[in-house]
Structure formats: C-alpha cells, structure tokens
Design an enzyme around this catalytic site. Structure first.
Site, mmCIF file in Angstrom:
data_model
loop_
_atom_site.group_PDB
_atom_site.id
_atom_site.type_symbol
_atom_site.label_atom_id
_atom_site.label_comp_id
_atom_site.label_asym_id
_atom_site.label_seq_id
_atom_site.Cartn_x
_atom_site.Cartn_y
_atom_site.Cartn_z
ATOM 1 N N THR A 1 0.867 -1.171 0.000
ATOM 2 C CA THR A 1 0.000 0.000 0.000
ATOM 3 C C THR A 1 0.902 1.218 0.000
ATOM 4 O OG1 THR A 1 -1.508 -1.249 1.450
ATOM 5 C CG2 THR A 1 -1.950 1.085 1.231
ATOM 6 N N VAL B 1 -12.123 -5.954 -1.045
ATOM 7 C CA VAL B 1 -11.715 -4.622 -0.599
ATOM 8 C C VAL B 1 -11.104 -4.760 0.785
ATOM 9 C CG1 VAL B 1 -12.470 -2.297 -0.003
ATOM 10 C CG2 VAL B 1 -13.495 -3.481 -1.956
ATOM 11 N N ASP C 1 -8.580 -2.681 3.939
ATOM 12 C CA ASP C 1 -8.795 -1.617 4.925
ATOM 13 C C ASP C 1 -8.586 -0.215 4.379
ATOM 14 O OD1 ASP C 1 -5.987 -2.450 4.789
ATOM 15 O OD2 ASP C 1 -5.653 -0.970 6.362
ATOM 16 N N THR D 1 -1.007 -0.114 6.505
ATOM 17 C CA THR D 1 -0.630 -1.030 5.438
ATOM 18 C C THR D 1 -0.417 -2.415 6.035
ATOM 19 O OG1 THR D 1 1.123 -1.630 3.865
ATOM 20 C CG2 THR D 1 1.766 -0.214 5.683
ATOM 21 N N THR E 1 -2.279 -6.587 6.544
ATOM 22 C CA THR E 1 -3.369 -7.537 6.380
ATOM 23 C C THR E 1 -4.688 -6.819 6.600
ATOM 24 O OG1 THR E 1 -1.878 -9.202 7.334
ATOM 25 C CG2 THR E 1 -4.188 -9.821 7.038
ATOM 26 N N GLY E 2 -5.315 -6.381 5.518
ATOM 27 C CA GLY E 2 -6.443 -5.470 5.600
ATOM 28 C C GLY E 2 -7.609 -5.975 6.413
#
Length: 310
Positions: free
Chosen positions: A169, A198, A200, A220, A222-223
């Site tokens: 990210t 989608v 985070d 940034t 593991t969403g």
C-alpha cells in the site's frame, strides 16, 4: 509516508533497487513538502505525495498495482481531512490513473463518502478524473507475481511468499502550518485477490483516519485484520479517551494486530507534529520530511537516514 509494509527480503533487494525505492519515497515526500511550505493544506500535501507513488511502478498503487486472480487491476484509495473529518474514498475501481485523486473528488464533490465499482468509475468520468487503458497498469513484476501465486494455488504448494508478495500500500499523513491533519492511502490490494475484494484502505477507521485533536493515520498490511480491529480509529480513541500519547497507542495497536493474525504497520502524526511508524513485519518502506526540508527514509529496522541526492 509509507510505501507499504512487507518490504522485499534483503536477498532480493540489491543496492540499485534499494536506492530506487528510497528515491521514490524522497520524491513523494518532497512533493508534499513543497505544498506545505507554500502554505498548502495537509489534504493537498498528502494527496500530491500519494500521486507521486501511484505513478511509480515500484509501489503497489496506481501504475504498480498488483493483479486480481482474474488478471485485472482493481484499485482502492481514501483521503480524510482532520479539520472536519470530511472523507472520500473509492474501491474496486478499474481505470483511474490516480485513484487518490478520485477519492479526493469524492470528498469534495460528492454527498457520498465511499463509491465503488462502476458507480465510482461513472463519477470519475463525470468529474474529469484521468482514466487509463488497462495496459497502462501492466508491469512485468506484478504479472509474474500473479502467475507464481496462481501456480502455487493450482498445485497446493506451501505459501512461502515473503511479505512483499502478500500485500502493499502507499500512504501519507501530514500536519500543515495551521495545525490541521490529513491522511491519504492508496492500494492495489493483495496479489491474486478475489475480484471485488476490498481491504482496509478505503474503510475509514480501519486503514485511514484523521482528526485534528488526536492524529492522522495511514495503515498497510493484512487489511481484514485492520478492519476487524478498527485499527486507525482505535489509535485515535486511545489518545482521545484514554489520554495515551501517540507512540504508546500506535505501538500497542500494532502489537495487538499481530496477536490477531495481522501483519503490517502504519504511519501517524499527532496534533503536535510527532511522528511514529511502527510495524510488526520484516520491513516497511517509509520516510519523513520536516521543517528542514530534508527527506529521510528507511526500509527494514534501521533508523531513517537522509536520501542521497535528494
């Protein structure tokens, strides 16, 4: 700024490539700094800084975004203004050259906070956001990463990818001369993610947050875990309600993310201008620029150092 948690392993990061990552961060930092010293807003600064990294194919955002399992690029981005907590985001959108500009347009020109998919794309067309053919987003590096991951899944191989192949990210936080805070984040997501997935980044309170009284955060990693823990807002809440300093709140939340199975990190700035950049993985591309106008960057656990030639 950050250019994503999960840096390439040291064995894959040669001197030339390391210099290119550091130069990319320095260019983005300098772009935001120039706006700030000219009296620009924190929102202006974080937006422009993220644009620079979206245009740099080394980073997983915009032109350097990873591919979904279907071989497409689906982009997410968010911008938040700490002054009034106005926010705008786009998700799972295909086409904007700079998704962060689409998110900024949602903030300023839409009654919505988050637009997704075709609706987001229609909004971009209606408001003159530059769009690109899918070929613009193709990079050999990301395509090869997709093929490796699809091959691994087909053959049931062990997932031994390093952090850089799992996520990435870009993001920026800033405090301007008026004391206002802002945050912006942009990503292509995870290599071989399911179409429509989608993370985070565009979920306010999870991967992006800004409020003047506490802090601005861009995350940034593991969403899904950042979403479940409401990580970005959790830091602000611990400061606002618990009276914790930024460094303690941010460090504790990043540690709790790891316990919950999430790796990654974040950058944050508080109302006094203090900056923290905690992470729980091997590395995080990151940098900072202050009143002296000198960009500094780091990748692994080393201290920030001046970028040569910047």
């Amino acid at each position: 700024m950050h250019g994503g948690a999960g840096a390439l392993s040291p064995s894959r990061l040669n001197g030339q490539l390391e210099a290119a990552y550091r130069a990319g961060l320095a260019a983005a930092l300098t772009a935001g700094y120039r706006l700030l010293v000219a009296g620009g807003s924190a929102v202006d600064a974080v937006t422009q800084a993220v644009v620079v990294l979206e245009d740099n194919p080394l980073f997983n955002a915009g032109r350097g975004a990873v591919f979904t399992s279907a071989g497409e690029v689906q982009l997410d981005a968010a911008v938040m203004n700490g002054l009034d907590r106005c926010a705008g985001a786009v998700a799972a959108v295909v086409g904007p050259r700079n998704p962060v500009l689409a998110a900024r347009a949602v903030l300023e020109l839409s009654d919505a906070v988050l637009l997704v998919g075709e609706g987001a794309l229609s909004f971009c067309r209606a408001h003159g956001i530059a769009l690109e053919d899918p070929r613009y987003f193709y990079t050999e590096q990301r395509w090869e990463a997709l093929q490796r991951e699809l091959h691994r899944r087909r053959h049931g191989g062990r997932d031994d990818r390093d952090d850089a192949d799992r996520h990435g990210t870009v993001g920026a936080v800033a405090r301007d001369v008026r004391g206002n805070l802002a945050a912006a984040t942009s990503t292509g997501g995870i290599t071989a993610k399911a179409p429509g997935r989608v993370g985070d980044t565009p979920v306010f309170g999870a991967g992006t947050w800004a409020e003047n009284g506490t802090c601005a955060v861009s995350a940034t990693g593991t969403g899904e875990v950042f979403i479940r823990l409401g990580a970005a807002h959790e830091i602000a809440a611990r400061m606002r309600i618990g009276g914790q300093p930024l460094a303690q709140a941010a460090a504790d939340v990043v540690a709790e993310l790891q316990v919950a199975g999430g790796d990654g990190g974040l950058i944050a700035v508080d109302a006094a201008g203090a900056v923290v950049m905690p992470f729980n993985c091997q590395g995080m591309y990151r940098g900072q620029i202050g009143a002296d106008g000198v960009p500094r960057a780091a990748i692994y656990r080393e201290q920030l150092t001046v970028v040569n030639g910047a």
